[in-house]
Design an enzyme around this catalytic site. Structure first.
Site, mmCIF file in Angstrom:
data_model
loop_
_atom_site.group_PDB
_atom_site.id
_atom_site.type_symbol
_atom_site.label_atom_id
_atom_site.label_comp_id
_atom_site.label_asym_id
_atom_site.label_seq_id
_atom_site.Cartn_x
_atom_site.Cartn_y
_atom_site.Cartn_z
ATOM 1 N N VAL A 23 0.795 -1.059 -0.068
ATOM 2 C CA VAL A 23 -0.016 0.132 0.141
ATOM 3 C C VAL A 23 0.919 1.251 -0.052
ATOM 4 C CG1 VAL A 23 -1.706 1.392 1.361
ATOM 5 C CG2 VAL A 23 -1.909 -1.190 1.094
ATOM 6 N N CYS A 137 -10.771 -2.817 2.963
ATOM 7 C CA CYS A 137 -10.853 -2.723 1.650
ATOM 8 C C CYS A 137 -12.288 -3.239 1.006
ATOM 9 C CB CYS A 137 -9.768 -3.559 0.915
ATOM 10 S SG CYS A 137 -9.261 -5.040 1.721
ATOM 11 N N LYS A 222 -15.371 -7.371 10.485
ATOM 12 C CA LYS A 222 -15.052 -6.157 10.044
ATOM 13 C C LYS A 222 -15.927 -5.403 8.851
ATOM 14 C CE LYS A 222 -10.033 -6.443 10.755
ATOM 15 N NZ LYS A 222 -8.856 -6.733 9.887
ATOM 16 N N ARG A 244 -10.217 -15.872 0.235
ATOM 17 C CA ARG A 244 -9.135 -15.429 -0.539
ATOM 18 C C ARG A 244 -8.881 -16.542 -1.713
ATOM 19 N NH1 ARG A 244 -6.179 -11.511 1.589
ATOM 20 N NH2 ARG A 244 -5.641 -11.683 3.660
ATOM 21 N N HIS A 251 -9.906 -6.886 -5.503
ATOM 22 C CA HIS A 251 -10.948 -7.832 -4.967
ATOM 23 C C HIS A 251 -12.322 -7.776 -5.716
ATOM 24 C CE1 HIS A 251 -8.497 -8.095 -1.511
ATOM 25 N NE2 HIS A 251 -9.071 -7.279 -0.564
#
Ligand code: A2P
Length: 344
Positions: A23, A137, A222, A244, A251
């Site tokens: 990032v 994200c 989350k 994943r 994503h």
């Protein structure tokens, strides 16, 4: 010294914590490409990286080892070095007078910390007390296309299944995907080092701990909590399964969304065509829909496969598929957009 009007306030001195990470690299690029009006840039990482140089606007910038004292003299600090580092060092940056934009999950659910997606809740930024959190994200990639729909026809329930890229677990996980894929094709063994399971030609449930009480893992919890906070809907019904997949950096999410009132796929398409941060990729004739390869490197969230959810005869539910670059809108770009609003 007399106070200066805002238009003459000097350009901020900016720091990036975690500059050598996946990032962090995108933060550098976003600041450069968006011509962020900074007067100076300092880069921080672990002592392992101290002394390395990274390019910014074609000039080398030395990476410094992160210490509390080193964070003095900055106006905005973008943190992306994990929760433990944010917990340890963000308070020091704030004590030195900087505003922190934190990409970790450390402070996201604190009541006095705004959790911001600029296309959704930009006004929350003004309530900050020195720290603004950048959301998870998946929560960002889902919230950007869902918000413009929610505003005209309130969402009652969201069911999501994610297809999450390696980048969400950092640069080392991206490398593990590359190396393990090569090893698999060459018939070599590859012991997983970063992720919990073999990654090449495989997929697995998100590698965060499962809460035995709910059956949901940390990532799923989350996503649920953060989407509710970003959208200002503390009771919103959300179910999510986080997986994943062996994709490098974008994503994807399959979304089934139930609204308060009937809604047509055509109405959804029209609303999304006009929505900021969204690009329709919904070419039924050519079977061309959002793909993580096409979302990679893009600022916009790609949205397509918009169709009536045939399991709901009331006409209030729609299914769609979205893909967004985890490193950009899912992390660095969103953080830089928040910082842009801080400097007005
Ligand atoms: P370093 O490269 O020196 O380890 P990623 O998310 O891609 O794994 O990147 C994590 C980032 O966080 C890297 O820049 C890494 O620096 C940085 N980092 C990790 N631990 C610390 C720490 N204790 N102090 C400062 N930076 C850290």
């Amino acid at each position: 010294m007399s106070a200066q009007p805002p238009s003459q306030s000097p350009a901020p001195r900016v720091g990036i914590v975690g500059a050598t990470g996946a990032v962090g690299g995108e933060l550098l690029l976003c600041l450069e490409q968006r011509r962020f009006p900074l007067s100076s840039l300092r880069l921080f990482a672990s002592p392992r990286s101290a002394g390395r140089s990274l390019l910014f606007r074609d000039e080398p910038v030395k990476v410094e080892a992160l210490t509390e004292a080193a964070l003095a003299g900055l106006d905005i600090v973008l943190f992306s070095a994990g929760s433990a580092t944010s917990r340890q060092f963000a308070p020091a940056a704030m004590r030195h007078g900087a505003v922190v934009v934190d990409n970790s999950s450390a402070f996201r659910m604190d009541a006095d910390v705004p959790l911001v997606v600029p296309e959704v809740n930009p006004a929350a930024i003004t309530a900050h007390r020195g720290l603004i959190a950048n959301p998870n994200c998946v929560a960002i990639v889902a919230a950007v296309p869902l918000w413009p729909l929610h505003r005209v026809n309130p969402i009652c329930r969201i069911i999501a299944a994610t297809y999450q890229a390696a980048s969400g677990a950092g640069a080392a996980a991206m490398e593990e995907l590359r190396e393990s894929t090569e090893a698999y094709l060459e018939g070599r063994d590859y012991p997983a080092r970063v992720l919990a399971h073999p990654y090449a030609f495989n997929l697995f449930s998100h590698d965060t701990a499962v809460d035995p009480l709910t059956g949901y893992n940390d990532e799923e919890t989350k996503v649920i909590r953060e989407m509710r906070k970003i959208m200002g809907e503390p009771e919103l019904r959300i179910g999510v399964t986080c997986i994943r997949v062996p994709v490098l950096r974008a994503h994807s999410i399959a979304l089934t969304v139930e609204f308060a009132d009937p809604i047509t796929p055509e109405a959804v398409r029209a609303l999304l065509a006009a929505a900021p941060g969204v690009r329709l990729v919904d070419d039924v004739a050519h079977n061309h829909f959002p793909m993580p390869r096409e979302a990679s490197g893009q600022d916009d969230i790609l949205v397509g496969r918009i169709r009536r959810d045939v399991s709901d005869p009331s006409g209030r539910s729609v299914a769609m598929f979205v893909a967004g670059d985890q490193l950009l809108k899912g992390a660095a770009l969103n953080a830089v957009q928040i910082a842009e609003r801080l400097v007005g």
